[in-house]
Scaffold this active site. Structure first.
Site, PDB file in Angstrom:
ATOM      1  N   LYS A  25       0.791  -1.139   0.154  1.00 22.99           N
ATOM      2  CA  LYS A  25      -0.140  -0.006   0.017  1.00 22.99           C
ATOM      3  C   LYS A  25       0.801   1.359  -0.285  1.00 22.99           C
ATOM      4  O   LYS A  25       0.715   2.112  -0.644  1.00 22.99           O
ATOM      5  CB  LYS A  25      -1.002   0.075   1.046  1.00 22.99           C
ATOM      6  CG  LYS A  25      -1.766   1.043   1.284  1.00 22.99           C
ATOM      7  CD  LYS A  25      -3.054   0.748   2.051  1.00 22.99           C
ATOM      8  CE  LYS A  25      -2.849   0.916   3.797  1.00 22.99           C
ATOM      9  NZ  LYS A  25      -2.743   1.970   4.157  1.00 22.99           N
ATOM     10  N   SER A  26       2.042   1.243   0.853  1.00 19.47           N
ATOM     11  CA  SER A  26       2.862   2.564   0.720  1.00 19.47           C
ATOM     12  C   SER A  26       3.748   2.867  -0.402  1.00 19.47           C
ATOM     13  O   SER A  26       3.389   3.876  -0.962  1.00 19.47           O
ATOM     14  CB  SER A  26       3.940   2.306   2.087  1.00 19.47           C
ATOM     15  OG  SER A  26       3.220   2.192   3.168  1.00 19.47           O
ATOM     16  N   ARG A  30       2.977   6.094  -3.254  1.00 15.67           N
ATOM     17  CA  ARG A  30       3.885   6.621  -3.661  1.00 15.67           C
ATOM     18  C   ARG A  30       4.220   6.600  -5.173  1.00 15.67           C
ATOM     19  O   ARG A  30       4.829   7.580  -5.626  1.00 15.67           O
ATOM     20  CB  ARG A  30       5.417   6.437  -2.953  1.00 15.67           C
ATOM     21  CG  ARG A  30       5.524   6.651  -1.479  1.00 15.67           C
ATOM     22  CD  ARG A  30       6.317   5.895  -0.707  1.00 15.67           C
ATOM     23  NE  ARG A  30       6.332   6.395   0.931  1.00 15.67           N
ATOM     24  CZ  ARG A  30       5.383   6.201   1.767  1.00 15.67           C
ATOM     25  NH1 ARG A  30       4.179   5.629   1.531  1.00 15.67           N
ATOM     26  NH2 ARG A  30       5.675   6.568   2.873  1.00 15.67           N
ATOM     27  N   ARG A 124      -8.377  12.196  12.655  1.00 17.24           N
ATOM     28  CA  ARG A 124      -7.196  11.764  12.974  1.00 17.24           C
ATOM     29  C   ARG A 124      -6.406  13.070  12.934  1.00 17.24           C
ATOM     30  O   ARG A 124      -6.556  14.084  12.308  1.00 17.24           O
ATOM     31  CB  ARG A 124      -6.563  10.601  11.957  1.00 17.24           C
ATOM     32  CG  ARG A 124      -7.255   9.612  12.116  1.00 17.24           C
ATOM     33  CD  ARG A 124      -6.953   8.561  11.213  1.00 17.24           C
ATOM     34  NE  ARG A 124      -5.355   8.363  11.225  1.00 17.24           N
ATOM     35  CZ  ARG A 124      -4.687   7.399  10.465  1.00 17.24           C
ATOM     36  NH1 ARG A 124      -5.457   6.925   9.425  1.00 17.24           N
ATOM     37  NH2 ARG A 124      -3.547   7.083  10.619  1.00 17.24           N
ATOM     38  N   SER A 169       7.367   8.684  11.924  1.00 15.42           N
ATOM     39  CA  SER A 169       6.349   8.598  10.993  1.00 15.42           C
ATOM     40  C   SER A 169       6.859   8.723   9.576  1.00 15.42           C
ATOM     41  O   SER A 169       7.397   9.957   9.237  1.00 15.42           O
ATOM     42  CB  SER A 169       5.236   9.824  11.470  1.00 15.42           C
ATOM     43  OG  SER A 169       4.238   9.926  10.194  1.00 15.42           O
ATOM     44  N   ASP A 318       1.926  -1.257  11.772  1.00 15.54           N
ATOM     45  CA  ASP A 318       0.482  -1.718  11.225  1.00 15.54           C
ATOM     46  C   ASP A 318       0.352  -3.176  11.747  1.00 15.54           C
ATOM     47  O   ASP A 318      -1.062  -3.627  11.376  1.00 15.54           O
ATOM     48  CB  ASP A 318       0.180  -1.574   9.867  1.00 15.54           C
ATOM     49  CG  ASP A 318       0.267  -0.212   9.464  1.00 15.54           C
ATOM     50  OD1 ASP A 318      -0.071   0.786  10.356  1.00 15.54           O
ATOM     51  OD2 ASP A 318       0.759   0.316   8.350  1.00 15.54           O
ATOM     52  N   LYS A 345      -4.353   5.755  14.841  1.00 14.69           N
ATOM     53  CA  LYS A 345      -4.626   5.151  13.363  1.00 14.69           C
ATOM     54  C   LYS A 345      -6.021   5.110  13.032  1.00 14.69           C
ATOM     55  O   LYS A 345      -6.609   5.746  13.492  1.00 14.69           O
ATOM     56  CB  LYS A 345      -3.960   3.723  13.411  1.00 14.69           C
ATOM     57  CG  LYS A 345      -2.479   3.613  13.794  1.00 14.69           C
ATOM     58  CD  LYS A 345      -1.508   4.036  12.634  1.00 14.69           C
ATOM     59  CE  LYS A 345      -0.167   4.019  12.833  1.00 14.69           C
ATOM     60  NZ  LYS A 345       0.606   4.621  11.719  1.00 14.69           N
ATOM     61  N   ARG A 349      -6.067   1.588  17.856  1.00 13.28           N
ATOM     62  CA  ARG A 349      -5.864   0.227  17.917  1.00 13.28           C
ATOM     63  C   ARG A 349      -5.558  -0.657  19.241  1.00 13.28           C
ATOM     64  O   ARG A 349      -5.888  -1.492  19.391  1.00 13.28           O
ATOM     65  CB  ARG A 349      -4.826   0.075  16.817  1.00 13.28           C
ATOM     66  CG  ARG A 349      -5.409   0.238  15.454  1.00 13.28           C
ATOM     67  CD  ARG A 349      -4.380  -0.108  14.353  1.00 13.28           C
ATOM     68  NE  ARG A 349      -5.262  -0.046  12.966  1.00 13.28           N
ATOM     69  CZ  ARG A 349      -4.452   0.378  12.013  1.00 13.28           C
ATOM     70  NH1 ARG A 349      -3.172   0.332  11.833  1.00 13.28           N
ATOM     71  NH2 ARG A 349      -5.367   0.354  10.890  1.00 13.28           N
TER      72      ARG A 349
HETATM   73  C1  S3P Z   1       2.389   4.703   6.026  1.00 14.61           C
HETATM   74  C2  S3P Z   1       3.182   4.880   7.265  1.00 14.61           C
HETATM   75  C3  S3P Z   1       2.646   4.443   8.414  1.00 14.61           C
HETATM   76  C4  S3P Z   1       1.520   3.385   8.444  1.00 14.61           C
HETATM   77  C5  S3P Z   1       0.474   3.612   7.328  1.00 14.61           C
HETATM   78  C6  S3P Z   1       1.242   3.850   5.964  1.00 14.61           C
HETATM   79  C7  S3P Z   1       2.919   5.047   4.770  1.00 14.61           C
HETATM   80  O1  S3P Z   1       2.163   5.709   9.355  1.00 14.61           O
HETATM   81  O2  S3P Z   1       1.003   3.082   9.599  1.00 14.61           O
HETATM   82  O3  S3P Z   1      -0.368   2.410   7.231  1.00 14.61           O
HETATM   83  O4  S3P Z   1       2.620   4.831   3.632  1.00 14.61           O
HETATM   84  O5  S3P Z   1       3.909   6.275   4.802  1.00 14.61           O
HETATM   85  P1  S3P Z   1       3.132   6.566  10.200  1.00 14.61           P
HETATM   86  O6  S3P Z   1       4.345   6.818   9.179  1.00 14.61           O
HETATM   87  O7  S3P Z   1       2.214   7.766  10.489  1.00 14.61           O
HETATM   88  O8  S3P Z   1       3.437   5.746  11.429  1.00 14.61           O
END
Ligand code: S3P
Length: 433
Positions: A25-26, A30, A124, A169, A318, A345, A349
């Site tokens: 997903k990340s 990007r 959030r 983060s 996560d 989150k 959680r």
């Molecule tokens: C993510 C970073 C994480 C993660 C999120 C996806 C990202 O959050 O919990 O599901 O894609 O950069 P944080 O960077 O705020 O911890």
């Protein structure tokens, strides 16, 4: 799916065979955002088809980025550094990554935009990105004094410099990196421990200069141009985690997961499960597109308790809910510490995990920044009903719990699974067939 769908999982069936989890997903977010602002055109293969990534795709299209589907792939044509002012509000749905990364990107652009999301996202914290970005010269407004969405941003004219974050983060770090593209100066950023580094790897792959110390320190010159780059998105280890735990706790299981992203800033779940005695082998490992990828084999094993905290937390941030399920089926005590971030989150959680474990007769203590789980072996949790609290990872974690529970588990409010892993129910069924 209807908004409040339920999933019912009966215990007993071992997980066997081979499966491929969907794209990370990340990296998917990007690949659309970074290529969208870059010069040139790029092909993205294996993009995650979940709602969160669709939200990013729609927002980038509203900002003038051409994104086309070509067979199994996506072709992104970059805007060469300048986005178009959106005519309407940008809706990020449930996706924290979309709203925070786009907030940073837009702060560096000479335009006006409004970002919002669903009821969970609007609750959030956004100050973690708007406060540092305001310090660089961007102008924000929003609910609660600009701390919550809907957020408006008027970007441009930024000056980057030294910034220290209290939270590790990747979303905050990436927002600042994206803002730096439209800024003067050098971003000199420090986070308390290293969060996932997909953005740094992509910046380099796209021709940008950047220095990192591997401990959470980062220097990025402002005003750089990115060159579009083809991306093969690896499988998401955060999705694989549900199967790693399900197979570990269910007797008779022997499962192979193919093409899982094994970036060392994301592989904390493997280290935590190994520390609990899990039988997980890395069958093969290679590098593609600057990211480590591997095939994993997981077999049922007798788990025992461990301690999970400190610098390991950002590497498995996560995966805490599903690791708490592993802990419930591990003999002895498992302590999760340094987990304050879990409270902000998609749901709180720590509270949601503790409530679900209690609903199934689990022994759990909630700490301000952690959880203590007293576990048992197979059948340690009873059957029962659990509420996802509107959170996809809580919904999936309790479907996993059901695999080794003493009786069926009914998880309420599970349509949200589609935000990150729409194929989860079908893949779980197929592995247990
Ligand atoms: C993510 C970073 C994480 C993660 C999120 C996806 C990202 O959050 O919990 O599901 O894609 O950069 P944080 O960077 O705020 O911890």
């Amino acid at each position: 799916m209807s908004a409040k769908e339920q999933l019912r999982v009966a215990p007993g069936a071992a997980l066997r065979g081979t499966l491929r989890v969907p794209g990370d997903k990340s990296i998917s977010h990007r690949s659309l955002i970074f290529n969208g602002i870059a010069h040139g055109q790029a092909k993205v293969s294996g993009l995650l088809g979940a709602l969160d990534v669709q939200a990013t795709r729609r927002c980038m299209a509203q900002l003038g980025v051409q994104i086309e589907t070509s067979g199994q792939d996506i072709v992104v044509t970059g805007r060469g550094g300048h986005l178009r002012e959106p005519e309407d509000v940008l809706d990020c749905g449930n996706s924290g990554t979309s709203i925070r990364l786009l907030t940073g990107l837009l702060a560096g652009q000479d335009l006006y935009a409004v970002l919002t999301g669903d009821v969970h996202l609007r609750g959030r914290p956004m100050a973690r990105v708007t406060v540092p970005l305001s310090g660089l010269g961007a102008r924000f407004d929003g609910r609660h004094g600009g701390k919550m969405a809907p957020l408006s941003v008027r970007g441009g004219g930024l000056q980057v410099g030294r910034l220290t974050s209290k939270v590790a983060s990747a979303q905050v770090k990436t927002a600042l990196m994206l803002a730096s593209l439209g800024a003067e100066g050098v971003l000199d950023y420090r986070e308390p421990s290293l969060s996932r580094d997909h953005s740094e790897r992509l910046f380099r792959a796209m021709g940008a200069d950047l220095e990192m110390d591997g401990l959470g320190g980062l220097k990025v010159p402002g005003g750089q141009d990115l060159q579009a780059v083809d991306i093969q998105v690896p499988g998401d280890i955060s999705s694989a985690a549900f199967f790693l735990v399900a197979a570990s706790i269910t007797p008779g299981s022997d499962l192979v997961l193919r093409g899982v992203g094994l970036n060392p800033t994301r592989d904390g779940v493997l280290h935590a499960l190994w520390a609990m005695g899990a039988d997980i082998q890395v069958l093969d490992k290679w590098v593609s597109g600057g990211e480590e990828i591997g095939d994993l084999r997981v077999r049922h094993a007798a788990l025992h308790g461990t301690e999970i905290g400190g610098g390991l937390i950002p590497r498995l941030v996560d995966e805490v809910p599903v690791l708490a399920i592993a802990a419930a089926f591990a003999t002895g005590e498992t302590r999760f510490t340094d987990c304050a971030e879990l409270r902000v989150k998609e749901s709180d959680r720590l509270a949601a995990t503790a409530a679900g474990l209690r609903a199934l007769g689990g022994d759990v203590e909630e700490l301000p920044e952690g959880l203590v789980v007293q576990g048992g072996s197979i059948g340690a949790l009873s059957g029962g009903e659990v509420d996802s609290c509107g959170d996809h990872r809580i919904a999936m974690a309790f479907c996993v719990a059901a695999c080794a529970a003493a009786a069926p588990v009914l998880v309420h409010d599970t349509a949200n699974v589609a935000t990150s892993f729409p194929e989860f129910p079908a893949l779980l069924d197929s592995a247990r067939a």
